[in-house]
Design a protein around this motif. Structure first.
Motif, mmCIF file in Angstrom:
data_model
loop_
_atom_site.group_PDB
_atom_site.id
_atom_site.type_symbol
_atom_site.label_atom_id
_atom_site.label_comp_id
_atom_site.label_asym_id
_atom_site.label_seq_id
_atom_site.Cartn_x
_atom_site.Cartn_y
_atom_site.Cartn_z
ATOM 1 N N SER A 11 0.828 -1.210 0.000
ATOM 2 C CA SER A 11 0.000 0.000 0.000
ATOM 3 C C SER A 11 0.862 1.259 0.000
ATOM 4 O O SER A 11 0.352 2.359 -0.207
ATOM 5 N N TYR A 12 2.159 1.114 0.272
ATOM 6 C CA TYR A 12 3.171 2.186 0.273
ATOM 7 C C TYR A 12 2.669 3.506 0.879
ATOM 8 O O TYR A 12 2.931 4.591 0.370
ATOM 9 N N ASP A 13 2.007 3.409 2.033
ATOM 10 C CA ASP A 13 1.526 4.621 2.683
ATOM 11 C C ASP A 13 2.415 5.057 3.843
ATOM 12 O O ASP A 13 2.437 6.239 4.197
ATOM 13 N N ALA A 14 3.145 4.109 4.444
ATOM 14 C CA ALA A 14 3.953 4.435 5.617
ATOM 15 C C ALA A 14 5.048 3.394 5.796
ATOM 16 O O ALA A 14 5.012 2.324 5.195
ATOM 17 N N PRO A 40 4.428 8.148 8.123
ATOM 18 C CA PRO A 40 3.991 8.166 6.722
ATOM 19 C C PRO A 40 5.131 8.614 5.822
ATOM 20 O O PRO A 40 6.019 9.377 6.241
ATOM 21 N N TYR A 41 5.134 8.113 4.595
ATOM 22 C CA TYR A 41 6.064 8.655 3.617
ATOM 23 C C TYR A 41 5.764 10.148 3.428
ATOM 24 O O TYR A 41 4.588 10.559 3.430
ATOM 25 N N PRO A 42 6.790 10.989 3.241
ATOM 26 C CA PRO A 42 6.518 12.371 2.856
ATOM 27 C C PRO A 42 5.653 12.404 1.603
ATOM 28 O O PRO A 42 5.774 11.539 0.728
ATOM 29 N N ALA A 43 4.780 13.405 1.521
ATOM 30 C CA ALA A 43 3.800 13.449 0.428
ATOM 31 C C ALA A 43 4.475 13.410 -0.937
ATOM 32 O O ALA A 43 4.008 12.720 -1.854
ATOM 33 N N GLY A 44 5.565 14.140 -1.083
ATOM 34 C CA GLY A 44 6.258 14.168 -2.368
ATOM 35 C C GLY A 44 6.836 12.820 -2.740
ATOM 36 O O GLY A 44 6.781 12.410 -3.914
ATOM 37 N N LEU A 45 7.391 12.106 -1.764
ATOM 38 C CA LEU A 45 7.958 10.781 -2.023
ATOM 39 C C LEU A 45 6.848 9.794 -2.369
ATOM 40 O O LEU A 45 6.993 8.991 -3.296
ATOM 41 N N ARG A 46 5.754 9.872 -1.648
ATOM 42 C CA ARG A 46 4.656 8.960 -1.941
ATOM 43 C C ARG A 46 4.117 9.192 -3.352
ATOM 44 O O ARG A 46 3.833 8.240 -4.089
ATOM 45 N N ALA A 47 4.002 10.455 -3.742
ATOM 46 C CA ALA A 47 3.512 10.757 -5.087
ATOM 47 C C ALA A 47 4.490 10.270 -6.145
ATOM 48 O O ALA A 47 4.089 9.729 -7.182
ATOM 49 N N ALA A 48 5.788 10.460 -5.887
ATOM 50 C CA ALA A 48 6.799 10.003 -6.845
ATOM 51 C C ALA A 48 6.784 8.488 -6.971
ATOM 52 O O ALA A 48 6.911 7.931 -8.072
ATOM 53 N N LEU A 49 6.607 7.813 -5.849
ATOM 54 C CA LEU A 49 6.552 6.347 -5.859
ATOM 55 C C LEU A 49 5.324 5.866 -6.621
ATOM 56 O O LEU A 49 5.419 4.977 -7.479
ATOM 57 N N ALA A 50 4.181 6.469 -6.336
ATOM 58 C CA ALA A 50 2.953 6.083 -7.029
ATOM 59 C C ALA A 50 3.074 6.315 -8.529
ATOM 60 O O ALA A 50 2.590 5.515 -9.341
ATOM 61 N N GLY A 51 3.747 7.394 -8.907
ATOM 62 C CA GLY A 51 3.884 7.711 -10.322
ATOM 63 C C GLY A 51 4.859 6.834 -11.069
ATOM 64 O O GLY A 51 4.851 6.802 -12.306
ATOM 65 N N ALA A 52 5.708 6.106 -10.333
ATOM 66 C CA ALA A 52 6.712 5.260 -10.981
ATOM 67 C C ALA A 52 6.335 3.786 -11.010
ATOM 68 O O ALA A 52 6.967 3.001 -11.722
ATOM 69 N N LEU A 53 5.311 3.400 -10.260
ATOM 70 C CA LEU A 53 4.953 1.988 -10.188
ATOM 71 C C LEU A 53 4.229 1.532 -11.447
ATOM 72 O O LEU A 53 3.548 2.317 -12.109
ATOM 73 N N MET A 60 15.724 5.541 -15.119
ATOM 74 C CA MET A 60 16.738 5.142 -14.158
ATOM 75 C C MET A 60 17.051 6.287 -13.192
ATOM 76 O O MET A 60 17.372 6.041 -12.020
ATOM 77 N N GLU A 61 16.938 7.507 -13.641
ATOM 78 C CA GLU A 61 17.121 8.645 -12.731
ATOM 79 C C GLU A 61 16.095 8.592 -11.610
ATOM 80 O O GLU A 61 16.428 8.775 -10.426
ATOM 81 N N GLU A 62 14.839 8.325 -11.973
ATOM 82 C CA GLU A 62 13.792 8.278 -10.956
ATOM 83 C C GLU A 62 13.990 7.090 -10.023
ATOM 84 O O GLU A 62 13.760 7.193 -8.815
ATOM 85 N N VAL A 63 14.427 5.957 -10.558
ATOM 86 C CA VAL A 63 14.710 4.793 -9.716
ATOM 87 C C VAL A 63 15.797 5.132 -8.700
ATOM 88 O O VAL A 63 15.692 4.795 -7.508
ATOM 89 N N CYS A 64 16.845 5.819 -9.140
ATOM 90 C CA CYS A 64 17.928 6.218 -8.236
ATOM 91 C C CYS A 64 17.419 7.168 -7.152
ATOM 92 O O CYS A 64 17.735 7.017 -5.969
ATOM 93 N N ARG A 65 16.610 8.136 -7.564
ATOM 94 C CA ARG A 65 16.068 9.087 -6.589
ATOM 95 C C ARG A 65 15.174 8.372 -5.570
ATOM 96 O O ARG A 65 15.225 8.653 -4.365
ATOM 97 N N LEU A 66 14.344 7.442 -6.050
ATOM 98 C CA LEU A 66 13.476 6.705 -5.147
ATOM 99 C C LEU A 66 14.278 5.811 -4.208
ATOM 100 O O LEU A 66 13.993 5.733 -3.006
ATOM 101 N N ASP A 67 15.283 5.125 -4.722
ATOM 102 C CA ASP A 67 16.115 4.251 -3.907
ATOM 103 C C ASP A 67 16.758 5.026 -2.761
ATOM 104 O O ASP A 67 16.783 4.579 -1.613
ATOM 105 N N THR A 68 17.232 6.219 -3.071
ATOM 106 C CA THR A 68 17.858 7.066 -2.059
ATOM 107 C C THR A 68 16.829 7.618 -1.078
ATOM 108 O O THR A 68 17.020 7.553 0.140
ATOM 109 N N SER A 69 15.736 8.143 -1.592
ATOM 110 C CA SER A 69 14.734 8.774 -0.725
ATOM 111 C C SER A 69 14.065 7.751 0.196
ATOM 112 O O SER A 69 13.814 8.037 1.378
ATOM 113 N N ILE A 70 13.771 6.572 -0.336
ATOM 114 C CA ILE A 70 13.181 5.533 0.499
ATOM 115 C C ILE A 70 14.187 5.076 1.557
ATOM 116 O O ILE A 70 13.837 4.872 2.731
ATOM 117 N N GLY A 71 15.444 4.914 1.164
ATOM 118 C CA GLY A 71 16.481 4.549 2.129
ATOM 119 C C GLY A 71 16.586 5.561 3.252
ATOM 120 O O GLY A 71 16.712 5.205 4.433
#
Length: 392
Positions: A11-14, A40-53, A60-71
């Motif tokens: 559900s990637y909400d938190a 909860p995930y920050p709103a911007g990160l959650r939106a970015a994650l939802a938009g990439a799934l 690959m740029e977005e994957v790198c950004r998500l990998d870092t931000s989620i970490g």
């Protein structure tokens, strides 16, 4: 050993963090829960994650950004868990990461991807980190899920009849822990995935999920739509099997709703809630469950739980907290256990549950600030788990 388990579900909400004292007592694994914190995930990160799934395209740029931000999000919560739950004395952090793709074709899983670079967690906490737990089981021919099945088997072993552990996250899965045959585990289909997608879509984003089952409670199940949804081939596949939001996403739902545009949002959500209850109940009946212990976000939906009890027709449905594992924290505790097994050299999978060729020690280790000092390998693998109110 004091261990923090980190988990974010489909559900990637938190992100949830549960801490426990874990130790081995001969052939018994003892778990003393220390509590859970969540953020909860920050709103911007959650939106970015939802938009990439999937089925969306990404880069690959977005994957790198998500990998870092989620970490970083996982790292921040791990620091908080260490301070608030462990008194700054955690020995190990175990990170499930965020599943972004589960590559399954024709009933075979070829790969799985979880984001959330473990180095950020190790750097922030100073603790060693176990991560990447699913991949080894996939490499051994398994489904890589439900990965917590070994914990369910240890936890429910010895109960009479056929106890079943049920997790209601974005996807629903069950573990059959006992009975005359071998243990078994598999994803039954969507739990909240389609419900959440419908709520966001039909409310124009005003709501993210069906709070307290309010929409479903006001709606009526449309039998024609339900029959169409139940025609999904996944439900007829034999276990072991896994699925995810690669299948059960908004475009899938919109295709199913074609010809049913006149239905109200309440009726659509009620029908999807019945779909979850029906498919879970049919899976539980197929394994002759005598009791079901439920956990996950779906347990907070009273309409879903009432429908599930109706569908199971007399099979008791209980909260996992009745056996000492709070439903909201159960998966995070389970991943703490998996990491504990890994650093003690103990296999963390049940091949009968995941379909792997053999059991495997799971994950990769990222050293903490003071290097990596592993405990002595365990002499005996545990065959059961006991919950204890006292730390070690």
């Amino acid at each position: 050993m004091r261990v923090i388990g980190l988990m974010s579900g489909t559900s990637y909400d938190a992100v949830d963090a549960a801490a426990a004292d874990l130790w081995l007592d001969a052939d018994t694994l003892v778990l003393a829960p220390l509590g859970m914190v969540s953020a909860p995930y920050p709103a911007g990160l959650r939106a970015a994650l939802a938009g990439a799934l999937p089925p969306a395209a990404t880069t690959m740029e977005e994957v790198c950004r998500l990998d870092t931000s989620i970490g970083r999000a996982f790292a921040s919560l791990a620091v908080r868990a260490d301070e608030e739950l462990c008194g700054g004395r955690a020995d190990l952090v175990v990170s499930h990461g965020q599943t972004v793709y589960h590559w399954s074709e024709g009933g075979t899983v070829h790969g799985t991807l979880q984001l959330g670079e473990a180095a950020w967690i190790a750097e922030a906490t100073g603790r060693p980190v176990v991560s990447g737990l699913r991949t080894r089981d996939v490499a051994a021919g398994g489904q890589g899920a439900p990965l917590v099945s070994i914990v369910d088997v240890l936890w429910l072993r010895g109960r009479p009849g056929v106890p079943v552990a049920l997790n209601l996250g974005g996807i629903a899965n069950i573990t059959v822990a006992a009975g005359a045959g071998s243990p078994a585990a598999f994803d039954t289909g969507p739990a909240n995935a389609l419900i959440d997608a419908a709520v966001r879509h039909l409310t124009g984003g005003r709501l993210r999920y069906d709070v307290d089952g309010a929409l479903a409670g006001r709606g009526r199940v449309d039998e024609a739509l339900l029959r169409r949804l139940l025609d999904e081939p996944y439900y007829a596949q034999p276990p072991p099997k896994t699925t995810g939001k690669e299948v059960f996403h908004l475009p899938y739902l919109r295709a199913a709703l074609a010809g049913h545009e006149a239905l109200s949002a309440e009726d659509v959500v009620a029908t999807l809630t019945r779909l979850t209850a029906r498919t879970v109940a049919e899976a539980a009946r197929a394994v002759r469950a005598t009791e079901v212990f439920a956990s996950g976000g779906g347990t907070r939906n009273p309409v879903l739980m009432a429908m599930l009890r109706t569908e199971l027709d007399g099979v008791p449905v209980r909260d996992s907290g009745e056996l000492g594992l709070p439903s909201a924290a159960k998966e995070a505790y389970a991943f703490a256990v998996l990491g504990f097994l890994t650093v003690h050299g103990i296999a963390g999978t049940v091949p009968a549950c995941t379909g792997a060729r053999h059991a495997s020690v799971l994950g990769s280790l990222t050293p903490g600030r003071h290097g990596l000092r592993l405990p002595e390998p365990a002499a005996v693998a545990p065959v059961r788990m006991r919950l204890s109110p006292q730390g070690n």
